[in-house]
Design an enzyme around this catalytic site. Structure first.
Site, PDB file in Angstrom:
ATOM      1  N   GLN A 179       0.482  11.036   4.149  1.00 27.04           N
ATOM      2  CA  GLN A 179      -0.638  10.589   4.732  1.00 27.04           C
ATOM      3  C   GLN A 179      -1.683  10.198   3.718  1.00 27.04           C
ATOM      4  O   GLN A 179      -1.232   9.867   2.371  1.00 27.04           O
ATOM      5  CB  GLN A 179      -1.239  11.177   5.959  1.00 27.04           C
ATOM      6  CG  GLN A 179      -0.125  11.210   7.235  1.00 27.04           C
ATOM      7  CD  GLN A 179       0.587  12.248   7.313  1.00 27.04           C
ATOM      8  OE1 GLN A 179       0.345  13.597   6.838  1.00 27.04           O
ATOM      9  NE2 GLN A 179       1.898  12.015   7.896  1.00 27.04           N
ATOM     10  N   GLY A 212       4.771  -3.686  -8.873  1.00 23.81           N
ATOM     11  CA  GLY A 212       6.191  -4.275  -8.278  1.00 23.81           C
ATOM     12  C   GLY A 212       6.498  -2.797  -7.762  1.00 23.81           C
ATOM     13  O   GLY A 212       6.208  -1.699  -8.044  1.00 23.81           O
ATOM     14  N   LYS A 243       0.273  -1.721  -5.842  1.00 26.69           N
ATOM     15  CA  LYS A 243       0.299  -3.386  -5.354  1.00 26.69           C
ATOM     16  C   LYS A 243      -0.635  -4.031  -5.858  1.00 26.69           C
ATOM     17  O   LYS A 243      -1.183  -5.133  -5.100  1.00 26.69           O
ATOM     18  CB  LYS A 243       0.203  -3.053  -3.828  1.00 26.69           C
ATOM     19  CG  LYS A 243       1.307  -2.323  -3.063  1.00 26.69           C
ATOM     20  CD  LYS A 243       1.563  -2.761  -1.605  1.00 26.69           C
ATOM     21  CE  LYS A 243       3.015  -2.547  -1.105  1.00 26.69           C
ATOM     22  NZ  LYS A 243       2.885  -2.976   0.382  1.00 26.69           N
ATOM     23  N   GLY A 297       5.922   8.463   5.693  1.00 22.71           N
ATOM     24  CA  GLY A 297       7.229   7.779   5.151  1.00 22.71           C
ATOM     25  C   GLY A 297       7.195   7.405   3.728  1.00 22.71           C
ATOM     26  O   GLY A 297       6.212   6.470   3.296  1.00 22.71           O
ATOM     27  N   HIS A 298       7.783   7.878   2.774  1.00 21.33           N
ATOM     28  CA  HIS A 298       7.806   7.757   1.332  1.00 21.33           C
ATOM     29  C   HIS A 298       8.801   6.796   0.981  1.00 21.33           C
ATOM     30  O   HIS A 298      10.028   7.389   0.726  1.00 21.33           O
ATOM     31  CB  HIS A 298       7.628   8.928   0.493  1.00 21.33           C
ATOM     32  CG  HIS A 298       6.283  10.009   0.768  1.00 21.33           C
ATOM     33  ND1 HIS A 298       6.180  11.009   0.357  1.00 21.33           N
ATOM     34  CD2 HIS A 298       5.305   9.533   1.826  1.00 21.33           C
ATOM     35  CE1 HIS A 298       4.780  11.425   0.524  1.00 21.33           C
ATOM     36  NE2 HIS A 298       4.586  10.654   1.381  1.00 21.33           N
ATOM     37  N   THR A 327      -4.844  12.614  10.973  1.00 19.81           N
ATOM     38  CA  THR A 327      -3.631  13.315  11.355  1.00 19.81           C
ATOM     39  C   THR A 327      -3.926  14.775  11.542  1.00 19.81           C
ATOM     40  O   THR A 327      -5.355  15.169  11.531  1.00 19.81           O
ATOM     41  CB  THR A 327      -2.672  13.437   9.915  1.00 19.81           C
ATOM     42  OG1 THR A 327      -1.224  13.732  10.432  1.00 19.81           O
ATOM     43  CG2 THR A 327      -3.163  14.030   8.931  1.00 19.81           C
ATOM     44  N   GLY A 371      -3.281   6.497   4.082  1.00 25.58           N
ATOM     45  CA  GLY A 371      -1.840   6.675   3.634  1.00 25.58           C
ATOM     46  C   GLY A 371      -1.233   5.305   3.467  1.00 25.58           C
ATOM     47  O   GLY A 371      -1.881   4.178   3.244  1.00 25.58           O
ATOM     48  N   ASP A 372       0.113   5.173   3.334  1.00 25.46           N
ATOM     49  CA  ASP A 372       0.743   4.010   2.798  1.00 25.46           C
ATOM     50  C   ASP A 372       0.483   3.534   1.390  1.00 25.46           C
ATOM     51  O   ASP A 372       0.510   2.322   1.299  1.00 25.46           O
ATOM     52  CB  ASP A 372       0.772   2.876   4.018  1.00 25.46           C
ATOM     53  CG  ASP A 372       1.042   3.452   5.307  1.00 25.46           C
ATOM     54  OD1 ASP A 372       2.110   3.943   5.421  1.00 25.46           O
ATOM     55  OD2 ASP A 372       0.389   3.204   6.140  1.00 25.46           O
ATOM     56  N   GLU A 373      -0.085   4.240   0.390  1.00 21.02           N
ATOM     57  CA  GLU A 373      -0.530   3.905  -0.743  1.00 21.02           C
ATOM     58  C   GLU A 373       0.630   3.675  -1.695  1.00 21.02           C
ATOM     59  O   GLU A 373       0.441   3.046  -2.752  1.00 21.02           O
ATOM     60  CB  GLU A 373      -1.582   4.658  -1.182  1.00 21.02           C
ATOM     61  CG  GLU A 373      -2.792   5.092  -0.546  1.00 21.02           C
ATOM     62  CD  GLU A 373      -2.630   6.381   0.620  1.00 21.02           C
ATOM     63  OE1 GLU A 373      -3.687   6.602   1.111  1.00 21.02           O
ATOM     64  OE2 GLU A 373      -1.540   6.877   0.529  1.00 21.02           O
ATOM     65  N   GLY A 374       1.919   4.003  -1.265  1.00 22.40           N
ATOM     66  CA  GLY A 374       2.840   3.866  -2.187  1.00 22.40           C
ATOM     67  C   GLY A 374       3.054   5.238  -3.016  1.00 22.40           C
ATOM     68  O   GLY A 374       3.753   5.011  -4.373  1.00 22.40           O
ATOM     69  N   LYS A 375       3.058   6.321  -2.458  1.00 25.07           N
ATOM     70  CA  LYS A 375       2.860   7.405  -3.252  1.00 25.07           C
ATOM     71  C   LYS A 375       4.399   7.841  -3.462  1.00 25.07           C
ATOM     72  O   LYS A 375       4.932   8.535  -4.656  1.00 25.07           O
ATOM     73  CB  LYS A 375       2.398   8.913  -2.194  1.00 25.07           C
ATOM     74  CG  LYS A 375       1.052   8.518  -1.979  1.00 25.07           C
ATOM     75  CD  LYS A 375       0.525   9.880  -1.027  1.00 25.07           C
ATOM     76  CE  LYS A 375       0.984   9.682   0.241  1.00 25.07           C
ATOM     77  NZ  LYS A 375       0.496   8.664   1.107  1.00 25.07           N
ATOM     78  N   ASP A 409       0.022  -6.269  -7.859  1.00 29.12           N
ATOM     79  CA  ASP A 409       0.671  -7.851  -7.810  1.00 29.12           C
ATOM     80  C   ASP A 409       0.502  -8.391  -6.712  1.00 29.12           C
ATOM     81  O   ASP A 409       0.652  -9.739  -6.681  1.00 29.12           O
ATOM     82  CB  ASP A 409       1.931  -7.787  -8.091  1.00 29.12           C
ATOM     83  CG  ASP A 409       2.629  -6.774  -7.228  1.00 29.12           C
ATOM     84  OD1 ASP A 409       2.466  -5.481  -7.014  1.00 29.12           O
ATOM     85  OD2 ASP A 409       3.826  -6.942  -6.626  1.00 29.12           O
TER      86      ASP A 409
END
Length: 421
Positions: free
Chosen positions: A221, A411, A328, A39-40, A236, A11-15, A330
């Site tokens: 996720q 970015g 990410k 959380g998107h 999950t 999860g949290d890959e920036g989807k 950068d």
């Protein structure tokens, strides 16, 4: 046809940003699983917005957004999100639809989640305490209440029966908490939900497909949190992989075209569970600091480490990934040396496969080093501008995975996405 966009890590890959970027090319954006633990993060008019349940296409005026039956829905969270969306001048009632088969998260589900996590002591799985697990348990236990039930005159009686059942479970766990304020909010939010377009999700989505509409199924996720194929039990409660699209929306497998997988240029994880490439040193701290690695939903600091290609290739395999997006990139600009995990040492044996029960094994990652590019890439807009060291890093990952990185995010901005032919 249906394209799928989902995360390939924990999860949290920036989807959120990636869905937002692709949304103008689709007629329908549909969430197919998960709950408000997702959380998107989007940036709208340079303002940060975090969506938990509403599909990420909501800020595009001509895009239809569907919350599918595979989601577990918290009415209170939905109401708050709608208020946030409304503040941007968006009429969410126009383009937001909810499947009548979507299960509801009740106040007692949140209490059960908290009671269950507390009872585990040191073996906590890192639940967000949003009630997701208990809601899915009621779904598979055939006890749950669904959005369509709101229109039933006997809804309150159904709710009371399920609440009493939950209370017995809470008593058995010796857990006591006053949820009266939660219930008050819950019933207010239910009245709010009655204003929405509640539809037969499976007919709705298939009708759009038959009309030639382009559909993007949005996952929550990540693949390594899948209840079947993730790092169980630290997972999950839903199927986060592409197969979940079929059951989470009611579409047939042959309707799926591209599976777009999103991965960070490194690796993070929130909560407990195995993480072979985790860094407990200054490099891990630096990744967290530069990448601002704190949970979009919980604010918890994320655990950070090098990219794990063993896990990533596994995720590509079970999802049938056809395109990759690296986010990410950068964040790695400042590092002299980069590393990638190419295999595991498990009990003194080398393997490039994901073991059955990772948390019960001693796993040492085998790492390959790369020279860092030491160049700020956040202003770059074309692949030709990328440093040679970065091209080498990306080419190795492509070769190892057998799937190409087609986009690199450099970015948080919507325009900061480089397409690679």
């Amino acid at each position: 046809m249906v394209d799928v966009l989902l995360g390939l890590q924990w999860g949290d890959e920036g989807k959120g940003k990636i869905v937002d970027y692709f949304a103008p090319g689709y007629d329908v954006i549909a969430r197919f699983q998960g709950g408000p633990n997702a959380g998107h993060t989007l940036y709208v008019n340079d303002k940060k917005v975090v969506l938990h349940q509403i599909p990420s296409g909501i800020f595009h005026e001509n895009t239809i957004n569907l919350i599918g039956n595979g989601v577990v829905l918290d009415p209170v969270t939905l109401k708050r999100e709608c208020d946030t969306v409304k503040a941007f001048g968006i009429d969410y009632r126009k383009n937001l639809f909810i499947s009548e088969r979507t299960h509801l998260i009740l106040p007692t589900h949140r209490a059960l989640d908290k009671a269950s996590e507390l009872s585990k002591g040191n073996d906590k799985i890192g639940s967000t305490l949003k009630g997701i697990g208990p809601a899915y348990m009621d779904k598979t236990g055939r006890n749950g209440l669904r959005v369509g039930d709101l229109l039933d005159k006997g809804f309150v009686n159904q709710y009371i029966r399920l609440r009493l059942k939950h209370q017995k479970l809470l008593d058995s766990l010796n857990f006591h908490e006053d949820i009266s304020a939660w219930e008050e909010e819950f019933f207010e939010a239910l009245e709010f939900m009655k204003e929405f377009k509640i539809v037969s999700g499976e007919y709705f989505i298939n009708e759009k497909i038959s009309q030639g509409k382009k559909v993007l199924a949005e996952g929550a996720q990540g693949s390594m949190l899948d209840v079947d194929f993730g790092t169980f039990p630290f997972v999950t409660s839903s199927n986060t992989i592409s197969a979940g699209v079929c059951t989470g929306l009611g579409v047939a497998p042959q309707k799926i075209r591209d599976v777009i997988g999103v991965t960070k240029a490194y690796c993070t994880r929130v909560g407990s569970g195995p993480f072979p490439t985790e860094l407990h040193d200054e490099t891990g701290e630096e990744l967290r600091r530069i990448g601002n690695e704190f949970g979009a939903t919980t604010g918890r600091p994320r655990r950070c480490g090098w990219i794990d290609l063993v896990a990533l290739r596994f995720a590509c395999m079970v999802n049938g990934v056809t395109k990759l997006v690296m986010t990410k990139a950068d964040v790695l600009d400042a590092f002299e040396e980069l590393k990638v995990c190419t295999s595991y040492m498990v009990n003194d044996k080398k393997t490039d496969a994901i073991p059955f029960q990772m948390n019960k094994l001693s796993i040492t990652p085998e790492l390959k080093s790369f020279k860092g590019w030491k160049t700020g890439i956040d202003t770059f807009r074309s692949a030709s501008q990328l440093p040679a060291a970065m091209t080498e890093y990306v080419s190795f990952i492509n070769s190892y995975l057998g799937v190409n990185i087609n986009y690199i995010s450099n970015g948080p901005g919507r325009e900061q996405l480089i397409e690679i032919q």
